[in-house]
Design an enzyme around this catalytic site. Structure first.
Site, PDB file in Angstrom:
ATOM      1  N   CYS A  81       6.770  18.082 -14.905  1.00 38.93           N
ATOM      2  CA  CYS A  81       5.488  18.231 -15.296  1.00 38.93           C
ATOM      3  C   CYS A  81       4.686  19.398 -15.243  1.00 38.93           C
ATOM      4  CB  CYS A  81       4.814  17.063 -14.302  1.00 38.93           C
ATOM      5  SG  CYS A  81       3.107  16.483 -15.330  1.00 38.93           S
ATOM      6  N   HIS A 171       7.660  12.044 -14.729  1.00 38.61           N
ATOM      7  CA  HIS A 171       7.811  11.996 -13.260  1.00 38.61           C
ATOM      8  C   HIS A 171       9.134  11.311 -13.118  1.00 38.61           C
ATOM      9  CE1 HIS A 171       4.300  14.432 -11.812  1.00 38.61           C
ATOM     10  NE2 HIS A 171       3.660  13.584 -12.785  1.00 38.61           N
ATOM     11  N   GLU A 173      10.493  10.995 -10.082  1.00 36.59           N
ATOM     12  CA  GLU A 173      10.565  10.668  -8.867  1.00 36.59           C
ATOM     13  C   GLU A 173       9.848   9.218  -8.623  1.00 36.59           C
ATOM     14  OE1 GLU A 173       6.835  13.349  -9.195  1.00 36.59           O
ATOM     15  OE2 GLU A 173       8.750  12.943 -10.161  1.00 36.59           O
ATOM     16  N   SER A 225       0.357  -0.495  18.051  1.00 38.17           N
ATOM     17  CA  SER A 225      -0.121  -1.307  17.420  1.00 38.17           C
ATOM     18  C   SER A 225       0.877  -2.628  17.008  1.00 38.17           C
ATOM     19  CB  SER A 225      -0.718  -1.019  16.024  1.00 38.17           C
ATOM     20  OG  SER A 225       0.656  -0.670  14.974  1.00 38.17           O
ATOM     21  N   SER A 230       4.208   2.556  14.459  1.00 35.78           N
ATOM     22  CA  SER A 230       4.208   2.825  16.016  1.00 35.78           C
ATOM     23  C   SER A 230       5.325   2.359  16.674  1.00 35.78           C
ATOM     24  CB  SER A 230       2.702   2.316  16.513  1.00 35.78           C
ATOM     25  OG  SER A 230       2.685   1.069  16.473  1.00 35.78           O
ATOM     26  N   SER A 231       6.118   1.322  16.243  1.00 38.77           N
ATOM     27  CA  SER A 231       7.260   0.911  17.083  1.00 38.77           C
ATOM     28  C   SER A 231       8.281   1.811  16.969  1.00 38.77           C
ATOM     29  CB  SER A 231       7.509  -0.592  16.476  1.00 38.77           C
ATOM     30  OG  SER A 231       6.463  -1.474  16.652  1.00 38.77           O
TER      31      SER A 231
END
Length: 521
Positions: A81, A171, A173, A225, A230-231
């Site tokens: 692009c 694009h 991706e 959480s 977060s785990s």
């Protein structure tokens, strides 16, 4: 271990990091750096090839120029692009504004080339791609040939086979470009000759060493959480520093149904990590009273989290770090990429929602990983599938799934509706026996602060509305709405209306990302 590397120069596209994700999927190590990375640093990095990303600006803006010495390094370069326009502009071609902006699906007619050979969609010599551009290349540089075009973009793909320079105006991706991975693999593996050697076990080894170096003997607090991010962050940090990590589970009154008990049970059973349970519902609800602006809600929730962590930090003798499960989609949507050029969409609880006077240093070991990489990392760390493949849950919790002002009444209604939706997704399978919970990437209910008229029995009702949202995505940067069976949606609607007193209407969100974001706020 010395690995072949690809360098990605970021000009500020919202989806630049997806390029890195696709390269990593080919098990090739890559790094993303700002477009203005000095040439001597590029040489020291010693990449097998360079990818120039897209971006929101014009090649005629002097602030967005890479060192053109990259074209003299004797290595392959792929411009995507804006990157294609930059390549054409600086190698003697011409770029001009298009007659119309091209955004969305397009079909590119291709000719046989080193980049496209053997790669096509349903029709011969065609590619179904995703365009997002205004300017376009109007004249080729010397030595280049057109290898793809669309009716509105006569130079949609170009190549210089001698120098191994390639430009594509779409694009590859994003998942909307069906053969995008194949094109990037062709460039990375075949044209650049990079050998695949980047694996998650290698990443764990490097991340553990980095965490140990950063933290030293300090203690770390992590806001737990119970969500995937977060785990996995907790597991990775615990692998690195063991009992120096203390997790703080904050019940702010905006959690899913029975989440507090589930999180405490899960982590006691699976991780062996120290977890402190803090009941702060009253504190959060008091601060959120009367606040309707979503950005203000995020900032308030972020600030209150820090207050809680500050209070817990005082109980620890050597706490210096606040760990978070921030992942890259959080960062890119807050324009937090290293270039600082990506156009901001909204702040995230884990990024822009934190106050400037925070007393703890931030530790974000997942900051450069995509959601699917985080799940892969969790499995490699030995976490159970039920934890790793749980749907994402935002840091501010139901605070950003209750539109407008947050009230305990609204949260209680939403919790029940959301739980019914998730139950039915888990209990309903497709023809292959896979649950719709596993088939969707994220699903949840949204509370709408409006009332609608209904009829139940012989009486008139005037109650609240909830919206259901379910999406399918591999990276959370783009997403399709999930085409759930009508029978499933009907059961969910009937159960919510009959079991949750105070809700009399259920609607389903059929918006993709883009143009909508996954969360409503």
């Amino acid at each position: 271990m010395t690995q072949d590397k690809i360098l990605i120069l970021d000009f500020g596209s919202q989806v630049t990091r997806l390029i890195a994700r696709r390269v990593r999927e080919a098990h090739v190590y890559c790094e993303l750096h700002s477009f203005d990375m000095p040439l001597d640093e590029i040489k020291a990095f010693n990449p097998k090839g360079i990818i120039l990303s897209g971006g929101p600006n014009s090649v005629y803006e002097s602030d967005y120029q890479a060192d053109t010495g990259i074209f003299d390094l004797g290595i392959p370069v792929l411009g995507i692009c804006y990157g294609m326009q930059f390549m054409a502009h600086h190698l003697g071609g011409e770029v001009q504004p298009g007659n119309q902006r091209e955004f969305g699906y397009a079909q590119v007619k291709t000719i046989d080339s080193g980049l496209t050979r053997g790669i096509q969609d349903d029709a011969p010599n065609t590619l179904d791609v995703w365009m997002s551009h205004g300017d376009k290349v109007s004249k080729l540089p010397d030595g280049f040939a057109v290898i793809g075009d669309t009716p509105s973009c006569p130079i949609a793909m170009m190549e210089n086979t001698e120098k191994q320079f390639y430009g594509i105006q779409f694009h590859p991706e994003v998942t909307h470009t069906k053969q995008g991975r194949a094109l990037l693999n062709r460039f990375v593996l075949d044209i650049c000759g990079a050998q695949p050697g980047w694996t998650m076990p290698n990443y764990i080894e490097e991340a553990v060493a980095k965490i140990r170096e950063q933290v030293g003997s300090d203690e770390v607090i992590l806001g737990l959480s119970g969500g995937v991010d977060s785990s996995v962050a907790a597991a990775l940090i615990h692998r690195a520093i063991g009992d120096q990590l203390t997790c703080v589970f904050v019940d702010h009154g905006l959690l899913r149904l029975n989440e507090g008990k589930m999180v405490m049970d899960m982590f006691a059973r699976n991780l062996g990590v120290k977890v402190i349970h803090v009941d702060a519902e009253g504190q959060f609800m008091a601060k959120l009273a009367g606040v309707t602006d979503p950005e203000k809600k995020r900032k308030i929730i972020g600030a209150e989290f820090i207050e809680v962590f500050d209070a817990e930090e005082k109980k620890l003798t050597n706490a210096k770090w606040l760990a978070q499960g921030t992942i890259y989609p959080d960062v890119i949507e807050s324009a937090g990429a290293k270039t600082k050029k990506a156009h901001a969409i909204k702040s995230h609880h884990n990024v822009g929602g934190l106050p400037e006077n925070m007393k703890l240093k931030l530790l974000e070991p997942l900051r450069d990983l995509f959601k699917d990489e985080v799940r892969e990392l969790g499995v490699a760390l030995g976490l159970p599938r039920e934890m790793v493949y749980r749907h994402p849950f935002p840091g501010p919790g139901l605070g950003v799934r209750i539109l407008g002002e947050v009230k305990k009444e609204y949260a209680d209604l939403l919790r029940q509706a959301d739980d019914i939706f998730i139950q039915e997704l888990r209990n309903t399978t497709d023809e292959n026996g896979t649950s719709w919970y596993d088939l969707t990437s994220q699903a949840f209910a949204v509370f709408l602060p409006v009332k609608s008229v209904g009829v139940m029995g012989d009486g008139r009702t005037y109650d609240y509305v909830v919206a259901l949202r379910a999406v399918i995505t591999s990276d959370f940067m783009t997403a399709h709405w999930a085409e759930l069976p009508y029978s499933l949606l009907g059961r969910v609607s009937n159960r919510i209306i009959n079991e949750v007193k105070g809700i009399n209407r259920v609607v389903y969100d059929v918006s993709g990302k883009p143009p909508a974001t996954i969360e409503w706020e």
